[in-house]
Every structure is written in structure tokens, then in C-alpha cells.
Write a protein that holds these residues in place. Structure first.
Motif, mmCIF file in Angstrom:
data_model
loop_
_atom_site.group_PDB
_atom_site.id
_atom_site.type_symbol
_atom_site.label_atom_id
_atom_site.label_comp_id
_atom_site.label_asym_id
_atom_site.label_seq_id
_atom_site.Cartn_x
_atom_site.Cartn_y
_atom_site.Cartn_z
ATOM 1 N N LEU A 45 52.560 44.904 82.101
ATOM 2 C CA LEU A 45 51.771 46.154 82.392
ATOM 3 C C LEU A 45 50.546 46.044 82.312
ATOM 4 N N ALA A 46 50.070 45.105 81.427
ATOM 5 C CA ALA A 46 48.682 44.433 81.434
ATOM 6 C C ALA A 46 47.878 43.883 82.744
ATOM 7 N N ARG A 47 49.630 42.675 82.790
ATOM 8 C CA ARG A 47 49.154 42.057 84.250
ATOM 9 C C ARG A 47 48.953 43.065 85.740
ATOM 10 N N ASN A 48 49.236 43.531 85.145
ATOM 11 C CA ASN A 48 49.435 44.560 87.208
ATOM 12 C C ASN A 48 48.634 46.123 86.873
ATOM 13 N N ILE A 49 48.131 45.981 85.534
ATOM 14 C CA ILE A 49 46.652 46.508 85.662
ATOM 15 C C ILE A 49 45.553 45.473 86.525
ATOM 16 N N ILE A 50 45.276 44.032 85.938
ATOM 17 C CA ILE A 50 44.230 43.150 86.597
ATOM 18 C C ILE A 50 44.956 42.926 87.627
ATOM 19 N N GLN A 51 45.571 42.799 88.010
ATOM 20 C CA GLN A 51 46.567 41.893 89.615
ATOM 21 C C GLN A 51 45.836 43.673 90.370
ATOM 22 N N TYR A 52 45.883 44.873 90.614
ATOM 23 C CA TYR A 52 46.392 46.132 91.007
ATOM 24 C C TYR A 52 44.963 47.046 90.978
ATOM 25 N N ALA A 53 44.380 47.078 89.711
ATOM 26 C CA ALA A 53 43.251 48.609 89.260
ATOM 27 C C ALA A 53 42.460 47.528 88.787
ATOM 28 N N GLY A 54 42.143 46.048 88.675
ATOM 29 C CA GLY A 54 41.050 45.482 88.195
ATOM 30 C C GLY A 54 41.415 45.592 86.584
ATOM 31 N N ASN A 55 40.610 47.350 86.396
ATOM 32 C CA ASN A 55 40.426 47.321 84.764
ATOM 33 C C ASN A 55 41.335 48.382 84.864
ATOM 34 N N GLY A 56 41.657 48.393 82.999
ATOM 35 C CA GLY A 56 42.148 49.777 82.344
ATOM 36 C C GLY A 56 42.399 49.838 80.593
ATOM 37 N N GLU A 57 42.765 50.398 80.206
ATOM 38 C CA GLU A 57 43.485 50.007 79.354
ATOM 39 C C GLU A 57 44.534 50.086 78.759
ATOM 40 N N ILE A 58 44.869 49.866 77.470
ATOM 41 C CA ILE A 58 46.691 50.159 76.523
ATOM 42 C C ILE A 58 46.451 50.388 75.638
ATOM 43 N N CYS A 75 50.008 53.141 79.105
ATOM 44 C CA CYS A 75 48.904 52.274 79.673
ATOM 45 C C CYS A 75 47.733 52.919 80.608
ATOM 46 N N SER A 76 46.760 53.247 81.046
ATOM 47 C CA SER A 76 46.079 54.001 81.720
ATOM 48 C C SER A 76 45.221 52.908 82.720
ATOM 49 N N ASP A 77 45.052 53.515 83.784
ATOM 50 C CA ASP A 77 43.629 52.840 84.970
ATOM 51 C C ASP A 77 43.544 53.519 85.905
ATOM 52 N N GLN A 78 41.953 53.109 86.563
ATOM 53 C CA GLN A 78 42.085 54.433 87.619
ATOM 54 C C GLN A 78 41.781 53.697 88.841
ATOM 55 N N GLY A 79 42.798 52.225 88.845
ATOM 56 C CA GLY A 79 42.601 51.702 90.648
ATOM 57 C C GLY A 79 43.135 52.953 91.162
ATOM 58 N N PRO A 80 44.311 52.759 92.645
ATOM 59 C CA PRO A 80 45.088 52.823 93.299
ATOM 60 C C PRO A 80 45.901 53.333 93.122
ATOM 61 N N GLY A 81 46.859 53.431 92.593
ATOM 62 C CA GLY A 81 47.860 54.214 92.566
ATOM 63 C C GLY A 81 48.864 53.301 92.609
ATOM 64 N N GLU A 116 53.086 58.281 85.980
ATOM 65 C CA GLU A 116 52.838 59.072 86.437
ATOM 66 C C GLU A 116 51.608 58.516 87.520
ATOM 67 N N THR A 117 51.306 58.295 89.881
ATOM 68 C CA THR A 117 50.800 57.810 89.759
ATOM 69 C C THR A 117 50.440 58.728 90.827
ATOM 70 N N VAL A 118 48.631 58.452 91.060
ATOM 71 C CA VAL A 118 48.295 59.089 92.150
ATOM 72 C C VAL A 118 47.127 58.644 92.722
ATOM 73 N N PRO A 119 47.610 58.412 93.995
ATOM 74 C CA PRO A 119 47.395 57.395 94.817
ATOM 75 C C PRO A 119 45.215 57.563 95.151
ATOM 76 N N GLY A 120 45.409 56.767 94.856
ATOM 77 C CA GLY A 120 42.881 56.616 94.820
ATOM 78 C C GLY A 120 42.625 56.945 93.186
ATOM 79 N N ARG A 121 43.956 57.391 92.345
ATOM 80 C CA ARG A 121 43.422 58.312 91.417
ATOM 81 C C ARG A 121 43.592 57.435 90.319
ATOM 82 N N GLY A 122 44.518 56.718 90.322
ATOM 83 C CA GLY A 122 45.079 55.350 89.282
ATOM 84 C C GLY A 122 46.465 55.633 88.869
ATOM 85 N N THR A 123 46.635 54.763 87.569
ATOM 86 C CA THR A 123 48.201 54.986 86.841
ATOM 87 C C THR A 123 47.927 54.791 85.869
#
Ligand SMILES: Nc1ncnc2c1ncn2[C@@H]1O[C@H](COP(=O)(O)OP(=O)(O)O)[C@@H](O)[C@H]1O
Ligand SMILES: [Mg+2]
Length: 132
Positions: A45-58, A75-81, A116-123
Motif C-alpha cells: 500500500l505504501a508502494r502504491n502511494i509513492i507510485q500513483y499518488a506521490g505522497n500520503g500517510e499511513i 492509508c491516505s493520499d490526495q492523488g488521482p484516485g 474509498e477513492t474519489v477521482p481527482g481527490r484521492g484514496t
């Protein structure tokens, strides 16, 4: 046992998240297999945050219900969803051989798993492993 907040912004943070998860699992009394399951799910899940959202928090914490304890993770991020979440969870997306197993793998390793994921808002992903 205090919550552990692990910021995820760099490749090295994957290792930190994995180690923090394993340490909390040990404190809670998980056996080695449980420790590995939790640590593996967290690092995917941490790897996905780096790869797809850039940054976030666990955040790792102790879970309780009436009769058991466990390890909870958020695990939360404000990436593309996550586009096509249903397809991803059905195991239908694996663009490269041997990949596309991060989310389904993490879900299989844990007892509770919710996205829970929202396009353009995060996951945000909630997971829990109960002590049995
Ligand atoms: N935190 C996230 N933010 C945005 N998209 C994500 C996130 N995590 C996963 N995804 C999307 O879900 C897909 C499946 O993820 P995963 O099961 O880990 O497989 P893989 O990372 O090997 O492609 C990824 O390819 C990506 O498109
Ligand atoms: Mg992945």
C-alpha cells in the motif's frame, strides 16, 4: 500503544512503514506469519502511494472489538484516485506480468479491507488484521 503515523513521500518510507508495521505487530503479539502478512500488505500500500499518488500517510494503530484486538491501518493520499476500482479488485488489471497484485494481495493478507477513492481527490484504504 500509541498510533504510528508514517509519512509516505520517498521510496525509503516504504521500508519505514514496513518496519513500523512489523514492530507494532510484534508488540501486539502476532506470530511471525501474522507479522509478515501485515508488513507485506503495508509495504504494497505504501508502494502504491509513492507510485500513483506521490505522497500520503499511513497510520498504524491498535484495533478493538468486544472480544479481540488487532492491528488497524489507514492509508491516505490526495492523488488521482483509483480508476476502474471494481476491475482492479476483480483482479482484472495486470498491465505487466507479475504486477497488479498489490491491492488484491493486501486484501487477501488482511481480515478487513475497505477502499474509498474519489477521482481527482484521492484514496483512503482501511485495513485490519485481528489477533486470533
Ligand atoms: N493510491 C493509489 N492512487 C491511485 N491509483 C492507485 C493507487 N493504488 C493503486 N492504484 C491503481 O490501482 C492499480 C492496481 O494497483 P496494484 O494492485 O497495487 O497493482 P500494481 O501497482 O502492480 O499495478 C494500479 O495500477 C493503479 O492504477
Ligand atoms: Mg501496486
Amino acid at each position: 500503544m500509541a498510533d504510528r503515523h508514517v509519512p509516505i513521500a520517498h521510496e525509503a518510507d516504504i521500508v519505514t512503514a514496513r518496519r513500523q508495521a512489523r514492530e507494532l505487530a510484534i508488540e501486539l503479539g502476532f506470530d511471525v506469519l501474522g507479522q509478515v502478512r501485515i508488513a507485506t500488505a503495508v509495504s504494497e500500500l505504501a508502494r502504491n502511494i509513492i507510485q500513483y499518488a506521490g505522497n500520503g500517510e499511513i497510520t498504524l494503530s491498535v484495533a478493538h472489538d468486544e472480544r479481540r484486538r488487532g492491528l488497524a491501518l489507514i492509508c491516505s493520499d490526495q492523488g488521482p484516485g483509483i480508476a476502474n476500482l471494481d476491475l482492479v479488485l476483480a483482479g482484472g488489471i495486470s498491465p505487466v506480468r507479475g504486477r497488479g497484485r498489490g491491492l488484491t494481495g493486501a486484501r487477501a493478507l488482511l481480515d478487513e479491507f475497505r477502499i474509498e477513492t474519489v477521482p481527482g481527490r484521492g484514496t483512503t484504504i482501511w485495513g485490519c488484521k485481528w489477533l486470533t
